[in-house]
Design an enzyme around this catalytic site. Structure first.
Site, PDB file in Angstrom:
ATOM      1  N   ASP A 108      33.749  44.834  -4.717  1.00 14.68           N
ATOM      2  CA  ASP A 108      34.469  45.007  -5.988  1.00 14.68           C
ATOM      3  C   ASP A 108      35.130  43.692  -6.427  1.00 14.68           C
ATOM      4  OD1 ASP A 108      36.251  46.594  -3.628  1.00 14.68           O
ATOM      5  OD2 ASP A 108      37.268  44.987  -4.700  1.00 14.68           O
ATOM      6  N   ASP A 110      36.073  43.917   4.602  1.00 14.79           N
ATOM      7  CA  ASP A 110      36.581  44.897   3.641  1.00 14.79           C
ATOM      8  C   ASP A 110      35.526  45.995   3.506  1.00 14.79           C
ATOM      9  OD1 ASP A 110      37.056  44.821   0.034  1.00 14.79           O
ATOM     10  OD2 ASP A 110      37.589  46.314   1.559  1.00 14.79           O
ATOM     11  N   SER A 111      35.494  46.872   4.474  1.00 13.64           N
ATOM     12  CA  SER A 111      34.390  47.838   4.546  1.00 13.64           C
ATOM     13  C   SER A 111      34.804  49.201   3.986  1.00 13.64           C
ATOM     14  CB  SER A 111      33.996  48.033   6.015  1.00 13.64           C
ATOM     15  OG  SER A 111      35.059  48.703   6.677  1.00 13.64           O
ATOM     16  N   TYR A 119      44.674  56.545  -0.676  1.00 12.16           N
ATOM     17  CA  TYR A 119      43.818  56.708   0.511  1.00 12.16           C
ATOM     18  C   TYR A 119      44.348  57.899   1.294  1.00 12.16           C
ATOM     19  CZ  TYR A 119      41.649  52.122  -0.314  1.00 12.16           C
ATOM     20  OH  TYR A 119      40.959  51.062  -0.857  1.00 12.16           O
ATOM     21  N   GLU A 152      27.843  41.383   0.573  1.00 17.00           N
ATOM     22  CA  GLU A 152      27.998  42.795   0.165  1.00 17.00           C
ATOM     23  C   GLU A 152      26.613  43.439   0.133  1.00 17.00           C
ATOM     24  OE1 GLU A 152      30.334  45.278  -0.902  1.00 17.00           O
ATOM     25  OE2 GLU A 152      28.416  46.369  -1.016  1.00 17.00           O
ATOM     26  N   TYR A 200      46.226  47.122  -1.036  1.00 13.27           N
ATOM     27  CA  TYR A 200      45.170  46.931  -0.028  1.00 13.27           C
ATOM     28  C   TYR A 200      44.610  45.514  -0.088  1.00 13.27           C
ATOM     29  CZ  TYR A 200      40.633  47.497   2.261  1.00 13.27           C
ATOM     30  OH  TYR A 200      39.529  47.351   3.081  1.00 13.27           O
ATOM     31  N   GLN A 201      44.216  45.053  -1.315  1.00 11.65           N
ATOM     32  CA  GLN A 201      43.542  43.751  -1.420  1.00 11.65           C
ATOM     33  C   GLN A 201      44.469  42.611  -0.987  1.00 11.65           C
ATOM     34  OE1 GLN A 201      40.517  44.619  -2.341  1.00 11.65           O
ATOM     35  NE2 GLN A 201      40.484  45.754  -4.280  1.00 11.65           N
ATOM     36  N   ASP A 256      22.970  42.815   4.320  1.00 13.86           N
ATOM     37  CA  ASP A 256      23.683  43.516   5.399  1.00 13.86           C
ATOM     38  C   ASP A 256      24.559  42.521   6.164  1.00 13.86           C
ATOM     39  OD1 ASP A 256      22.562  45.637   8.168  1.00 13.86           O
ATOM     40  OD2 ASP A 256      24.487  44.703   7.717  1.00 13.86           O
ATOM     41  N   GLY A 257      25.850  42.817   6.224  1.00 17.31           N
ATOM     42  CA  GLY A 257      26.789  41.918   6.888  1.00 17.31           C
ATOM     43  C   GLY A 257      26.467  41.692   8.354  1.00 17.31           C
TER      44      GLY A 257
HETATM   45  N1  LIG Z   1      38.123  46.481  -1.726  1.00 17.95           N
HETATM   46  C1  LIG Z   1      38.513  47.864  -1.668  1.00 17.95           C
HETATM   47  C2  LIG Z   1      37.574  48.651  -0.809  1.00 17.95           C
HETATM   48  C3  LIG Z   1      38.374  49.606   0.078  1.00 17.95           C
HETATM   49  N2  LIG Z   1      37.705  49.844   1.317  1.00 17.95           N
HETATM   50  C4  LIG Z   1      37.892  51.139   1.930  1.00 17.95           C
HETATM   51  C5  LIG Z   1      37.477  52.260   1.021  1.00 17.95           C
HETATM   52  C6  LIG Z   1      37.512  53.578   1.767  1.00 17.95           C
HETATM   53  C7  LIG Z   1      38.898  53.871   2.292  1.00 17.95           C
HETATM   54  N3  LIG Z   1      38.884  55.115   2.978  1.00 17.95           N
HETATM   55  C8  LIG Z   1      40.121  55.465   3.643  1.00 17.95           C
HETATM   56  C9  LIG Z   1      39.858  56.603   4.604  1.00 17.95           C
HETATM   57  C10 LIG Z   1      41.105  56.930   5.393  1.00 17.95           C
HETATM   58  N4  LIG Z   1      41.524  55.827   6.166  1.00 17.95           N
HETATM   59  C11 LIG Z   1      39.383  52.726   3.175  1.00 17.95           C
HETATM   60  C12 LIG Z   1      39.289  51.383   2.453  1.00 17.95           C
END
Ligand SMILES: NCCCN[C@H]1CC[C@H](NCCCN)CC1
Length: 290
Positions: free
Chosen positions: A87, A157-158, A226, A107, A62-63, A138-139
């Site tokens: 994070d 990155d929400s 996820y 953040e 993801y990152q 708050d962004g």
């Molecule tokens: N830097 C990592 C933070 C990750 N952000 C989100 C955390 C919740 C996650 N739910 C996924 C729900 C189904 N799409 C999506 C990424």
């Protein structure tokens, strides 16, 4: 001792589970419940309001994607803004780009930053880069105060649209992002799952097409922890120098920007950007780059 199951109305009727070895932290910030546990097979896990944010084993997917998909698509990013990302993992990835001179991060929840530094040092290492300026707030408000055309790239990155991040999925926020970007600047946002959130994605794509007059793409990658094992990204550019997200012109390989302290990339590489098969009949999923 037992299992953690990620049960949520955002993915009814299904729940990914991880075997728990030990609960390491439980707290309540001004915004959400925060938990860290040691899993049996995915390393340590960060959970916010019962939703898995990252695990040590697969956070790289993801990152790396949310940072390098935008940053490798423009010639020489200098000023970057991260909304969310408390994070520190996205900061770690942005810091690999030597052209970057300033990394602002906004953040909302300081507890996420503190807990990540305590339990996920290889993720929170991003905060150690001297180019990083941390804003706790708050962004939405942060972006309203940003002068027009300030940033080359903005990464959102929400968490998910239920809870503190709700406004980060709405049209006014995307408009403020477009205003804060220079012409030909790029934004990459966390954009949910094509298997679970097609309606949310349709609305986001429609809004982005109206707001961003450059290119608008939807990308996705696989993150086993996820829900549905996939997470997507909106990749947009403002009017100006054209941006082709499928053909990175600023490729980063395992060595670029890798100082002795930086660990090599674990997931992303430029060759993987390709138009993918459309997983669903639905027309609203644009070219998928993974
Ligand atoms: N830097 C990592 C933070 C990750 N952000 C989100 C955390 C919740 C996650 N739910 C996924 C729900 C189904 N799409 C999506 C990424």
């Amino acid at each position: 001792p037992g299992w953690f199951s990620e049960i949520s109305p955002m993915w009814p009727g299904e729940a990914h589970s991880l075997k728990v070895e030990k609960i390491l932290f439980q707290g309540k910030s001004d915004y959400q419940n925060v938990m860290v546990f040691q899993s049996s097979t995915y390393g340590k896990v960060l959970v916010l309001d019962g939703v898995i944010q990252l695990t040590e084993r697969d956070e790289c997917a993801y990152q790396e994607m949310i940072a390098h998909l935008p940053l490798c698509s423009i010639p020489s990013p200098k000023k970057v803004l991260v909304i969310g990302g408390g994070d520190g993992g996205v900061l770690r990835e942005v810091a690999r780009h030597l052209s970057v001179e300033q990394i602002d991060i906004c953040e909302i929840d300081k507890m996420v930053v503190d807990v990540s530094k305590q339990f996920f040092p290889d993720v929170a290492v991003g905060f150690e880069d001297p180019r990083v300026v941390l804003h706790i707030g708050d962004g939405v408000a942060f972006l309203k105060a940003v002068p027009e055309g300030t940033y080359d790239a903005i990464i959102v990155d929400s968490s998910d649209p239920i809870g503190p991040a709700q406004e980060l999925f709405e049209k006014p926020f995307f408009e403020s992002v477009a205003k804060a970007l220079r012409p030909g600047g790029v934004v990459c946002t966390q954009a949910e799952s094509i298997w679970l959130h097609m309606h949310i994605i349709e609305d986001i794509v429609a809004n982005c097409r109206q707001i961003f007059k450059g290119s608008v793409n939807y990308a996705w990658t696989t993150v086993p922890t996820y829900p549905s094992g996939v997470i997507g990204f909106m990749l947009c550019s403002t009017e100006g120098p054209p941006v082709d997200f499928k053909h990175p012109i600023n490729p980063i390989d395992a060595n670029d920007g890798r100082s002795k302290t930086m660990k090599p990339l674990k997931f992303y590489n430029s060759e993987e950007i390709r138009a993918g098969a459309r997983p669903l009949r639905n027309r609203s999923v644009l070219h998928s780059t993974s």
